[in-house]
Design a protein around this motif. Sequence first.
Motif, PDB file in Angstrom:
ATOM      1  N   PRO A 170       0.839  -1.202   0.000  1.00 40.87           N
ATOM      2  CA  PRO A 170       0.000   0.000   0.000  1.00 40.87           C
ATOM      3  C   PRO A 170       0.863   1.237   0.000  1.00 40.87           C
ATOM      4  O   PRO A 170       1.830   1.325   0.742  1.00 40.87           O
ATOM      5  N   PRO A 171       0.580   2.228  -0.851  1.00 41.85           N
ATOM      6  CA  PRO A 171       1.380   3.439  -0.909  1.00 41.85           C
ATOM      7  C   PRO A 171       1.162   4.289   0.339  1.00 41.85           C
ATOM      8  O   PRO A 171       0.139   4.213   0.991  1.00 41.85           O
ATOM      9  N   SER A 172       2.157   5.125   0.606  1.00 42.29           N
ATOM     10  CA  SER A 172       2.055   5.974   1.789  1.00 42.29           C
ATOM     11  C   SER A 172       1.464   7.337   1.482  1.00 42.29           C
ATOM     12  O   SER A 172       1.345   8.158   2.369  1.00 42.29           O
ATOM     13  N   ASN A 173       1.140   7.592   0.189  1.00 38.38           N
ATOM     14  CA  ASN A 173       0.666   8.929  -0.186  1.00 38.38           C
ATOM     15  C   ASN A 173      -0.801   8.926  -0.574  1.00 38.38           C
ATOM     16  O   ASN A 173      -1.205   9.608  -1.496  1.00 38.38           O
ATOM     17  N   VAL A 174      -1.614   8.138   0.116  1.00 39.11           N
ATOM     18  CA  VAL A 174      -3.063   8.166  -0.122  1.00 39.11           C
ATOM     19  C   VAL A 174      -3.585   9.540   0.259  1.00 39.11           C
ATOM     20  O   VAL A 174      -3.215  10.068   1.302  1.00 39.11           O
ATOM     21  N   PRO A 175      -4.406  10.147  -0.582  1.00 41.80           N
ATOM     22  CA  PRO A 175      -4.893  11.508  -0.292  1.00 41.80           C
ATOM     23  C   PRO A 175      -5.544  11.608   1.076  1.00 41.80           C
ATOM     24  O   PRO A 175      -6.292  10.724   1.489  1.00 41.80           O
ATOM     25  N   ALA A 176      -5.231  12.667   1.783  1.00 39.85           N
ATOM     26  CA  ALA A 176      -5.791  12.882   3.122  1.00 39.85           C
ATOM     27  C   ALA A 176      -7.299  12.939   3.069  1.00 39.85           C
ATOM     28  O   ALA A 176      -7.868  13.535   2.163  1.00 39.85           O
ATOM     29  N   GLY A 177      -7.954  12.321   4.026  1.00 43.30           N
ATOM     30  CA  GLY A 177      -9.408  12.378   4.086  1.00 43.30           C
ATOM     31  C   GLY A 177     -10.096  11.221   3.388  1.00 43.30           C
ATOM     32  O   GLY A 177     -11.305  11.061   3.514  1.00 43.30           O
ATOM     33  N   HIS A 178      -9.364  10.420   2.592  1.00 46.14           N
ATOM     34  CA  HIS A 178     -10.003   9.307   1.900  1.00 46.14           C
ATOM     35  C   HIS A 178     -10.286   8.171   2.869  1.00 46.14           C
ATOM     36  O   HIS A 178      -9.498   7.929   3.805  1.00 46.14           O
ATOM     37  N   PRO A 179     -11.411   7.457   2.655  1.00 51.41           N
ATOM     38  CA  PRO A 179     -11.627   6.236   3.442  1.00 51.41           C
ATOM     39  C   PRO A 179     -10.530   5.216   3.148  1.00 51.41           C
ATOM     40  O   PRO A 179      -9.827   5.311   2.146  1.00 51.41           O
ATOM     41  N   ASN A 210     -22.032   5.916  -6.217  1.00 55.82           N
ATOM     42  CA  ASN A 210     -21.681   6.196  -4.827  1.00 55.82           C
ATOM     43  C   ASN A 210     -21.699   4.903  -4.042  1.00 55.82           C
ATOM     44  O   ASN A 210     -22.720   4.200  -3.987  1.00 55.82           O
ATOM     45  N   SER A 211     -20.556   4.600  -3.406  1.00 54.10           N
ATOM     46  CA  SER A 211     -20.481   3.350  -2.650  1.00 54.10           C
ATOM     47  C   SER A 211     -19.251   3.384  -1.757  1.00 54.10           C
ATOM     48  O   SER A 211     -18.194   3.900  -2.154  1.00 54.10           O
ATOM     49  N   GLY A 212     -19.405   2.835  -0.533  1.00 49.57           N
ATOM     50  CA  GLY A 212     -18.271   2.689   0.366  1.00 49.57           C
ATOM     51  C   GLY A 212     -17.596   3.988   0.733  1.00 49.57           C
ATOM     52  O   GLY A 212     -16.391   4.010   1.005  1.00 49.57           O
ATOM     53  N   GLY A 213     -18.334   5.092   0.757  1.00 52.93           N
ATOM     54  CA  GLY A 213     -17.744   6.370   1.124  1.00 52.93           C
ATOM     55  C   GLY A 213     -17.085   7.096  -0.025  1.00 52.93           C
ATOM     56  O   GLY A 213     -16.454   8.141   0.171  1.00 52.93           O
ATOM     57  N   TYR A 214     -17.194   6.539  -1.248  1.00 55.51           N
ATOM     58  CA  TYR A 214     -16.596   7.160  -2.426  1.00 55.51           C
ATOM     59  C   TYR A 214     -17.663   7.502  -3.457  1.00 55.51           C
ATOM     60  O   TYR A 214     -18.727   6.861  -3.518  1.00 55.51           O
ATOM     61  N   SER A 215     -17.340   8.485  -4.278  1.00 62.43           N
ATOM     62  CA  SER A 215     -18.086   8.738  -5.512  1.00 62.43           C
ATOM     63  C   SER A 215     -17.172   8.332  -6.661  1.00 62.43           C
ATOM     64  O   SER A 215     -16.060   8.869  -6.805  1.00 62.43           O
ATOM     65  N   TYR A 216     -17.632   7.373  -7.441  1.00 60.58           N
ATOM     66  CA  TYR A 216     -16.875   6.917  -8.604  1.00 60.58           C
ATOM     67  C   TYR A 216     -17.449   7.644  -9.815  1.00 60.58           C
ATOM     68  O   TYR A 216     -18.624   7.461 -10.178  1.00 60.58           O
ATOM     69  N   ALA A 269     -12.128   8.499  -8.551  1.00 63.83           N
ATOM     70  CA  ALA A 269     -12.776   8.277  -7.258  1.00 63.83           C
ATOM     71  C   ALA A 269     -12.402   9.419  -6.325  1.00 63.83           C
ATOM     72  O   ALA A 269     -11.234   9.802  -6.234  1.00 63.83           O
ATOM     73  N   VAL A 270     -13.422   9.959  -5.654  1.00 58.37           N
ATOM     74  CA  VAL A 270     -13.207  11.003  -4.647  1.00 58.37           C
ATOM     75  C   VAL A 270     -14.077  10.676  -3.444  1.00 58.37           C
ATOM     76  O   VAL A 270     -14.999   9.856  -3.524  1.00 58.37           O
ATOM     77  N   THR A 271     -13.769  11.319  -2.325  1.00 62.38           N
ATOM     78  CA  THR A 271     -14.646  11.173  -1.166  1.00 62.38           C
ATOM     79  C   THR A 271     -16.073  11.511  -1.582  1.00 62.38           C
ATOM     80  O   THR A 271     -16.299  12.459  -2.324  1.00 62.38           O
ATOM     81  N   GLU A 272     -17.027  10.715  -1.125  1.00 71.39           N
ATOM     82  CA  GLU A 272     -18.401  10.822  -1.617  1.00 71.39           C
ATOM     83  C   GLU A 272     -18.912  12.271  -1.562  1.00 71.39           C
ATOM     84  O   GLU A 272     -18.767  12.965  -0.570  1.00 71.39           O
ATOM     85  N   ALA A 273     -19.477  12.683  -2.694  1.00 70.02           N
ATOM     86  CA  ALA A 273     -19.972  14.059  -2.823  1.00 70.02           C
ATOM     87  C   ALA A 273     -21.213  14.052  -3.690  1.00 70.02           C
ATOM     88  O   ALA A 273     -21.515  13.074  -4.375  1.00 70.02           O
ATOM     89  N   ARG A 274     -21.933  15.151  -3.650  1.00 69.86           N
ATOM     90  CA  ARG A 274     -23.128  15.283  -4.487  1.00 69.86           C
ATOM     91  C   ARG A 274     -22.691  15.749  -5.866  1.00 69.86           C
ATOM     92  O   ARG A 274     -22.283  16.892  -6.054  1.00 69.86           O
ATOM     93  N   ILE A 275     -22.758  14.865  -6.837  1.00 72.11           N
ATOM     94  CA  ILE A 275     -22.290  15.138  -8.198  1.00 72.11           C
ATOM     95  C   ILE A 275     -23.413  14.778  -9.164  1.00 72.11           C
ATOM     96  O   ILE A 275     -24.016  13.706  -9.052  1.00 72.11           O
ATOM     97  N   ALA A 276     -23.680  15.647 -10.105  1.00 69.09           N
ATOM     98  CA  ALA A 276     -24.768  15.430 -11.060  1.00 69.09           C
ATOM     99  C   ALA A 276     -24.205  15.025 -12.410  1.00 69.09           C
ATOM    100  O   ALA A 276     -23.180  15.559 -12.865  1.00 69.09           O
TER     101      ALA A 276
END
Length: 267
Positions: free
Chosen positions: A26-35, A61-67, A81-88
Amino acid sequence: MKKSHLSPLAFIVLCSIVSVSAAAPPPSNVPAGHPKIEYPTQSTTHQQSSSLSGKVLQVLNSGGYSYVYLLKSNGEKVWIAVTEARIAVGEPLSFKEGLVMKNFESKTLKRTFDTIIFSNGIIAQPKAAAPAATPPPAAPPARQSAPMGSKVAVRPKEKGISVKKAHGPNAYTIAEIYRNSAKLNKKRVVVRGKIVKVTSGIMKRVWIHIQDGTGSQAQGTHNLVCTTKTTPHLDDVVTVKGTLAKDRDFGYGYRYNVIIENATVSK
């Protein structure tokens, strides 16, 4: 023999060069705030992407992410993939740089992405400029200096009209009404005359013009306007009883030097 020590950065570079069959660490540079990311057991390549912009084609939207399935301006389609957000779907979005992963298996979606970018987040779009203030309405045209009712809209003095003066203490000829208008303002008056003009349906009133043969056309003292709620006939000789008003201004250009209001009209 003296042991060599590698820095963490040198170790990561070395690992990226050597081909291994086991799963990449696993990389050490996973973006801060990601599940927490559950990394696949398949071979995975890690590299940083640049920021991306495009049109949203699909959102899961699944598992805390928005794909997000994004269509870039060059026609290329990518999964982000980003932290789950309201995206249209259909909206244009820009994403920060992120970690590129190949053969990523999402257990919550039960699907594997050939390539997906775990972005550091959505780039905030600049707010649309506020619409220009609506200019104020144009000022109405300046009111005519000449009163419409007193000069412009009056009937010319008709020849052959000679109507006897009404009887009673409040009786006046048209010429006398003009001459004494300051004294008679807001008082009841009686006047006789011939109807030379009738207009109805303006300000819920019937407007009549009467003449009795007195007064001067040059001075505008020959024609008297009266308002009433009845509709008399043109050319009738009538007696008008009502309240005299001096310098009456109804607005919209309807201004009268002298007028009789709320009159009763009888033959």
